[in-house]
Design an enzyme around this catalytic site. Structure first.
Site, PDB file in Angstrom:
ATOM      1  N   HIS A  93      10.539  -3.358   3.474  1.00 23.48           N
ATOM      2  CA  HIS A  93      11.467  -1.703   3.648  1.00 23.48           C
ATOM      3  C   HIS A  93      11.823  -1.460   5.658  1.00 23.48           C
ATOM      4  O   HIS A  93      11.055  -2.410   6.404  1.00 23.48           O
ATOM      5  CB  HIS A  93      10.376  -0.787   3.506  1.00 23.48           C
ATOM      6  CG  HIS A  93       8.951  -0.710   3.556  1.00 23.48           C
ATOM      7  ND1 HIS A  93       8.102  -1.423   4.241  1.00 23.48           N
ATOM      8  CD2 HIS A  93       8.098  -0.026   4.212  1.00 23.48           C
ATOM      9  CE1 HIS A  93       6.484  -1.246   4.107  1.00 23.48           C
ATOM     10  NE2 HIS A  93       6.625   0.134   4.400  1.00 23.48           N
TER      11      HIS A  93
ATOM     12  N   HIS B 296      -1.214   5.615   9.657  1.00 19.82           N
ATOM     13  CA  HIS B 296       0.079   6.386   9.330  1.00 19.82           C
ATOM     14  C   HIS B 296       0.241   7.410  10.055  1.00 19.82           C
ATOM     15  O   HIS B 296       1.010   8.821   9.849  1.00 19.82           O
ATOM     16  CB  HIS B 296       1.117   6.085   7.764  1.00 19.82           C
ATOM     17  CG  HIS B 296       0.613   4.569   7.214  1.00 19.82           C
ATOM     18  ND1 HIS B 296      -0.529   4.221   6.926  1.00 19.82           N
ATOM     19  CD2 HIS B 296       1.661   4.053   6.926  1.00 19.82           C
ATOM     20  CE1 HIS B 296      -0.656   2.884   6.461  1.00 19.82           C
ATOM     21  NE2 HIS B 296       1.711   3.037   6.310  1.00 19.82           N
TER      22      HIS B 296
ATOM     23  N   GLU C 153       4.515  -5.125   8.866  1.00 22.04           N
ATOM     24  CA  GLU C 153       3.468  -4.769   8.301  1.00 22.04           C
ATOM     25  C   GLU C 153       2.748  -6.419   7.432  1.00 22.04           C
ATOM     26  O   GLU C 153       1.073  -6.108   7.882  1.00 22.04           O
ATOM     27  CB  GLU C 153       2.507  -3.819   7.014  1.00 22.04           C
ATOM     28  CG  GLU C 153       3.752  -1.935   7.067  1.00 22.04           C
ATOM     29  CD  GLU C 153       3.296  -1.023   6.580  1.00 22.04           C
ATOM     30  OE1 GLU C 153       3.388   0.254   6.731  1.00 22.04           O
ATOM     31  OE2 GLU C 153       3.401  -1.797   5.383  1.00 22.04           O
TER      32      GLU C 153
ATOM     33  N   HIS D  11       0.633  -1.415   0.008  1.00 22.46           N
ATOM     34  CA  HIS D  11      -0.120  -0.105  -0.155  1.00 22.46           C
ATOM     35  C   HIS D  11       0.940   1.110  -0.269  1.00 22.46           C
ATOM     36  O   HIS D  11       0.331   2.114   0.457  1.00 22.46           O
ATOM     37  CB  HIS D  11      -0.920   0.007   0.376  1.00 22.46           C
ATOM     38  CG  HIS D  11      -0.548  -0.215   2.889  1.00 22.46           C
ATOM     39  ND1 HIS D  11      -1.074  -0.485   3.738  1.00 22.46           N
ATOM     40  CD2 HIS D  11       0.482   0.746   2.946  1.00 22.46           C
ATOM     41  CE1 HIS D  11      -0.127  -0.104   4.613  1.00 22.46           C
ATOM     42  NE2 HIS D  11       0.982   0.388   4.435  1.00 22.46           N
TER      43      HIS D  11
END
Ligand code: DHB
Ligand code: FE
Length: 280
Positions: A193, A59, A240, A12
């Site tokens: 990441h 976020h 995530e 995403h």
């Protein structure tokens, strides 16, 4: 009874939305990424689900570090895309199915999940980007959404096993819902990441590729990993990927991997997706 028609796992990354907004999807850096979503869009257009359950993390846009729910569920009829600081995006509001959402919220509490229940909240790129990747840019979204937020931002994040267990319950909720909607589940985030600290920029392509097959065919491996294993293997934000386990926990043990796509780096991440269907 409602019916689960498939599970999607997808990145995403916010820069995907930004690339779409500035018309850069056919640029040489982005084309290979977006090309991999063409078969996924077609799959979705063929399946025409009524409801998309979207599992994502906020976020710092709708929740900030002053209050971080481990799990939250949306029960609104309408969710506006949140402005993340570079101006409002041209996306239609997302429509909720409040009846289905309240039914799910009730079953969560009955089964001791105790989420934050949100009747007024905006949704960030964690939901926006998967929706535009899978449904394109219609004037109105062809599905209603049930947003589920998982804390993957502020430690302690929930365990992979807990995410899986929520998926198992989600499946029961879908199959006990008294009307005949078709439902797709979208687990979002990842892949590897890390946006902060001494490993900022960290990507683990080998682990990402293994995950895309493993989430289909060896999901126990990923369910049994610890939260620390996720951070170590996929990066602090790559953790995530625990959210894909909500989707996978809802599926049968045996699934068909209908489509798989990987591209790295997309922005600062390994990015990609899978589509799963139950074998039976
Ligand atoms: C970035 C943000 C995300 O939420 C994500 O999942 C991946 C990358 C980013 O800011 O680059
Ligand atoms: Fe994210």
């Amino acid at each position: 009874m409602a019916k689960l028609i498939g599970g999607v796992g997808t990145s995403h990354v916010p820069s995907i939305g930004a690339a779409i907004d500035r018309g850069a999807t056919q640029d040489k850096d982005w084309k290979p990424f977006f090309d991999g979503y063409i078969p996924a869009k077609k799959w979705m257009a063929d399946k025409k689900p009524d409801i998309a359950v979207v599992i994502f993390n906020d976020h710092g846009n709708s929740f900030f570090l002053d209050r971080v729910p481990t799990f939250a569920v949306g029960v609104a009829e309408n969710y506006k895309p949140v402005d993340e600081g570079w101006g409002p995006r041209k996306l239609p509001d997302f429509k909720g199915d409040a009846n289905f959402s309240w039914y799910f919220a009730d079953k969560l509490v009955e089964n001791h999940f105790d989420p934050l229940i949100c009747s007024e909240i905006e949704v960030d790129h964690g939901l926006q980007v998967p929706m535009e990747l899978l449904f394109g840019h219609p004037d109105n979204w062809p599905v209603k959404v049930l947003p589920i937020w998982v804390n993957t931002v502020q430690y302690p994040i929930p365990t992979p096993q807990r995410c899986w267990d929520m998926g198992v319950l989600l499946r029961k909720v879908i199959e006990s819902y008294p009307t005949d909607e078709t439902v797709v589940i979208m687990g979002t985030g990842g892949l590897s990441h890390q946006l902060q600290g001494s490993r900022a920029g960290f990507i683990n392509q080998e682990a990402d590729l293994a995950y895309l097959d493993g989430i289909a065919n060896d999901p126990e491996k990923y369910r049994n990993m610890s939260r620390e294993d996720y951070v170590e293997t996929f990066g602090s934000e790559g953790a995530e990927l625990i959210m894909w386990l909500v989707m996978r926990g809802a599926m049968d043990k045996q699934v068909n991997l209908i489509h798989k796509h990987y591209h790295a780096p997309a922005s600062m991440t390994g990015a990609g997706m899978v589509i799963l269907e139950n074998k039976a």
